[in-house]
Design a protein around this motif. Structure first.
Motif, mmCIF file in Angstrom:
data_model
loop_
_atom_site.group_PDB
_atom_site.id
_atom_site.type_symbol
_atom_site.label_atom_id
_atom_site.label_comp_id
_atom_site.label_asym_id
_atom_site.label_seq_id
_atom_site.Cartn_x
_atom_site.Cartn_y
_atom_site.Cartn_z
ATOM 1 N N THR A 56 -5.576 -9.807 -2.793
ATOM 2 C CA THR A 56 -6.263 -8.744 -2.045
ATOM 3 C C THR A 56 -5.304 -7.689 -1.504
ATOM 4 O OG1 THR A 56 -6.193 -10.022 0.030
ATOM 5 C CG2 THR A 56 -8.147 -10.277 -1.367
ATOM 6 N N VAL A 58 -2.555 -4.606 -2.543
ATOM 7 C CA VAL A 58 -2.248 -3.705 -3.643
ATOM 8 C C VAL A 58 -1.231 -2.685 -3.151
ATOM 9 C CG1 VAL A 58 -4.111 -2.068 -3.105
ATOM 10 C CG2 VAL A 58 -3.283 -2.258 -5.455
ATOM 11 N N SER A 60 -0.103 0.525 -2.080
ATOM 12 C CA SER A 60 -0.912 1.652 -1.608
ATOM 13 C C SER A 60 -0.441 2.988 -2.160
ATOM 14 C CB SER A 60 -0.918 1.703 -0.075
ATOM 15 O OG SER A 60 0.394 1.796 0.435
ATOM 16 N N VAL A 63 -2.179 2.615 -6.526
ATOM 17 C CA VAL A 63 -3.225 1.647 -6.832
ATOM 18 C C VAL A 63 -3.571 1.679 -8.320
ATOM 19 C CG1 VAL A 63 -5.652 1.077 -6.425
ATOM 20 C CG2 VAL A 63 -4.188 1.724 -4.503
ATOM 21 N N ARG A 462 -7.272 -4.442 -0.815
ATOM 22 C CA ARG A 462 -8.152 -4.009 -1.904
ATOM 23 C C ARG A 462 -9.340 -4.959 -1.994
ATOM 24 N NH1 ARG A 462 -4.808 -5.271 -7.517
ATOM 25 N NH2 ARG A 462 -4.356 -7.469 -7.140
ATOM 26 N N ASP A 496 -11.087 -0.450 -9.330
ATOM 27 C CA ASP A 496 -11.610 -1.812 -9.256
ATOM 28 C C ASP A 496 -12.167 -2.307 -10.586
ATOM 29 O OD1 ASP A 496 -10.962 -2.119 -6.593
ATOM 30 O OD2 ASP A 496 -12.908 -1.414 -5.864
ATOM 31 N N THR A 586 -12.220 0.024 -3.483
ATOM 32 C CA THR A 586 -10.822 0.277 -3.155
ATOM 33 C C THR A 586 -10.459 1.720 -3.459
ATOM 34 O OG1 THR A 586 -10.301 -2.004 -3.784
ATOM 35 C CG2 THR A 586 -8.447 -0.465 -3.549
ATOM 36 N N SER A 588 -7.309 4.886 -2.874
ATOM 37 C CA SER A 588 -5.876 5.015 -3.108
ATOM 38 C C SER A 588 -5.189 5.466 -1.833
ATOM 39 C CB SER A 588 -5.619 6.023 -4.231
ATOM 40 O OG SER A 588 -4.245 6.161 -4.481
#
Length: 629
Positions: A56, A58, A60, A63, A462, A496, A586, A588
């Motif tokens: 979960t 990512v 940042s 992404v 995410r 996603d 999610t 970016s």
């Protein structure tokens, strides 16, 4: 990414084989192992945010690229188990597919990581490769410097850590598994330097090995391999033309030429199909989707500090890069000045043979620096259009048209690492004279390197994989060979759907196609006519833009019959069986996306959804107008 390295034997005055070649003395291995542990620990520190929760968390700052490389890991398992084409994917960008040879497909990595991908997930494969890339780059540079350059392990270790964790490579650690493979350059250059070895059939063996390395390097980092080849050529040419080594170079020429012939045959045989796909296969393109004028190194960047460095932490960061993933130089004023001083001091203390090597190293550094500045000089984000740079004459040439100029600055990292190793080696040689100067230089090294020490990569939350995907419930909504998409449709800023497809590929079994996605492809949907220019992602249609606009801007359109008719046509084009909306979307760089606007748009267009596996699902009855719900 530098390929500059001092020549061995008489011209370069390198450490002897017995003292510098890894593996020649048993006592060397504890030193090598200790450094490997240090390098790996440092890499884990840099990637620690992902390791804390790879499912979960990512990156940042990028992404989209993380989703793309996770997708490649999933596709690698699909390739191995289903026998699909590793250089062309039908599952992405339905119905056209994606030319992976023209993208960064890291095929060797994806195949090697298939057990990890299947049993632990693409997320684990991604962070594992990222971590090992950083640690491996530092370790291989350390071995390279010990073999060809310095006697002192501390000198090689400090320079190796600098090369592996320089600001440019930390910046590219934000999602780029190709560019963090900085170990490719020293491995290739190591073998290039061995081409001049004497001995019966040495030329044959060395040529075969280099050919294999080029094939592997092309699979992992084609652009970096291109830069390495350019730098190698510049170095060899500059070194060979020096009067001090002219006879030595002439004597080695037949062996080198024979070995390169073998290299061409081996690499050409292994890369024939991927090169065909890259240049002439379906869905190929020219250039990239990126503006080379914009993705060029700002001259001020060389004197600045990166965002993820100690200098950046103390507020010395300058915002002169295209984005945080492309901070490719950012050495700072002290380090740049130190490298100039180091070159002058090393030159004054060298014999003619070593000067030939230093001259070639310096020329390679200037070569990379000038090319990194791109077609037009710009300083502090001010473009001097009346001051064209050499890259302007190269930008339309094959290969150069697909490169981003700013990344040539990564080559300067290796040049700086070589000078740093030589300087520290001399300081630690315990010469009787120069005590005060040596003390000043040691202090300057510390002051120069401390601000470029990296910070851990930035991460964000995410959306977790929904049960609809994880439990295979989606199979009830997709026909064989059909398409499925999350809302909004997959692209770099809404990734996603692409990474969730990666997870299903990693599990094996039935698969679905997705429209759109994050990749590089041609400007138009058709393949007819001349080769198209490149772009980022698929050509947008009205319906995917409808949902992206809702997610990104919170804009809910008032739909007309024309909008519904267009949606029907788009669904037919994609072969879409269903769409679904997860509880989270999610964005970016911590960008919140407007899920409520996406749901409202979907309900207006498609009617009431089903609630399955924690998501909202809309079946698409292709051939039926969405208004007839």
């Amino acid at each position: 990414m530098s390929v500059a390295a001092p020549a061995p034997a008489s011209s370069a005055d390198p450490p002897s084989e017995t003292s510098a070649t890894p593996g020649t003395k048993p006592r060397e291995w504890p030193v090598h192992l200790s450094f490997a542990v240090v390098a790996l620990s440092f890499a884990v520190y840099v990637t620690s945010g992902l390791w804390r929760d790879p499912f979960t968390h990512v990156l940042s700052d990028n992404v989209g690229d993380q989703a793309f490389f996770e997708w490649l890991m999933g596709y690698g398992y699909y390739t191995v188990t289903q026998g699909s084409d590793p250089f062309f994917a039908q599952l992405l960008n339905a119905p056209l597919g994606v030319n992976l040879a023209a993208n960064t497909s890291i095929t060797v990595y994806t195949v090697l990581m298939t057990p990890v991908t299947h049993f632990a997930g693409p997320q684990i494969s991604f962070v594992t490769v990222l971590t090992l890339n950083l640690a491996g780059s530092a370790f291989v540079w350390y071995l390279f410097l010990r073999r060809w350059l310095v006697k002192n392990a501390v000198a090689a270790a400090v320079a190796g850590l600098f090369c592996g964790f320089a600001p440019g490579f930390i910046s590219h650690a934000n999602g780029h598994l190709n560019w963090t493979a900085g170990w490719v350059a020293p491995v290739v250059v190591w073998q290039v330097l061995k081409l001049r070895e004497e001995g019966r059939l040495r030329w044959l063996r060395n040529g075969v090995v280099l050919g294999l390395l080029l094939a592997v390097g092309f699979s992992i980092a084609a652009e970096g391999l291109f830069f390495t080849a350019l730098g190698s050529g510049v170095f060899v040419l500059a070194w060979s033309l020096s009067k001090a080594v002219h006879e030595e170079a002439r004597a080695a020429l037949p062996r080198v030429a024979a070995a390169l012939g073998v290299t061409a045959v081996v690499a050409g045989s292994l890369l024939a199909y991927p090169l065909y796909m890259h240049f002439a296969g379906p869905q190929t393109f020219s250039g990239t989707g990126f503006n080379q004028d914009y993705f060029a190194e700002d001259a001020a960047a060389y004197l600045s500090y990166a965002n993820r460095s100690l200098g950046g932490l103390f507020g010395w960061h300058a915002d002169v890069a295209p984005n945080r993933t492309e901070e490719t130089s950012f050495f700072g004023v002290p380090l740049v000045l130190l490298m100039i001083v180091a070159f002058v001091l090393l030159w004054r203390r060298s014999d003619p043979g070593r000067r030939a090597t230093l001259r070639a190293v310096g020329i390679v550094g200037l070569f990379y620096l000038v090319l990194s500045l791109g077609p037009v000089l710009h300083v502090n984000k001010h473009f001097f259009n009346g001051f064209p740079m050499p890259y302007k004459a190269l930008k339309e040439l094959p290969l150069f048209d697909s490169a981003l100029p700013s990344r040539f600055a990564l080559g300067v990292v290796g040049v700086f690492g070589i000078l740093l190793a030589l300087l520290i080696d001399q300081l630690l040689a315990k010469r009787p004279s120069g005590g005060l100067l040596n003390t000043a230089l040691a202090a300057a090294i510390v002051v120069s390197l401390l601000p470029v020490v990296p910070l851990p990569l930035r991460i964000q939350h995410r959306a977790p994989e929904p049960a609809f995907i994880a439990d295979g419930l989606w199979k009830n909504y997709v026909t064989e060979g059909g398409s499925l998409s999350s809302l909004p449709f997959a692209m770099n800023v809404t990734a996603d759907g692409q990474r969730w497809q990666a997870y299903t590929m990693a599990r094996g079994g039935q698969q679905f196609k997705i429209p759109d996605g994050y990749f590089l492809g041609p400007q138009t949907t058709g393949e007819e006519g001349k080769k198209q220019a490149g772009r980022i992602g698929s050509v947008p249609l009205a319906t995917d833009w409808l949902f992206l606009r809702a997610a990104w801007y919170g804009y809910v359109a008032s739909l007309s019959n024309a909008d519904r008719a267009q949606a029907r046509a788009d669904f037919e084009y994609w072969g879409l069986d269903a769409v679904f909306l997860a509880p989270e979307i999610t964005g970016s760089d911590h960008q919140p996306l407007n899920r409520a606007a996406v749901e409202e748009t979907a309900r207006d267009l498609l009617g009431e959804p089903e609630q399955v596996g924690g998501v909202l699902v809309w079946r698409i009855r292709r051939g039926v107008d969405p208004v007839d719900r």
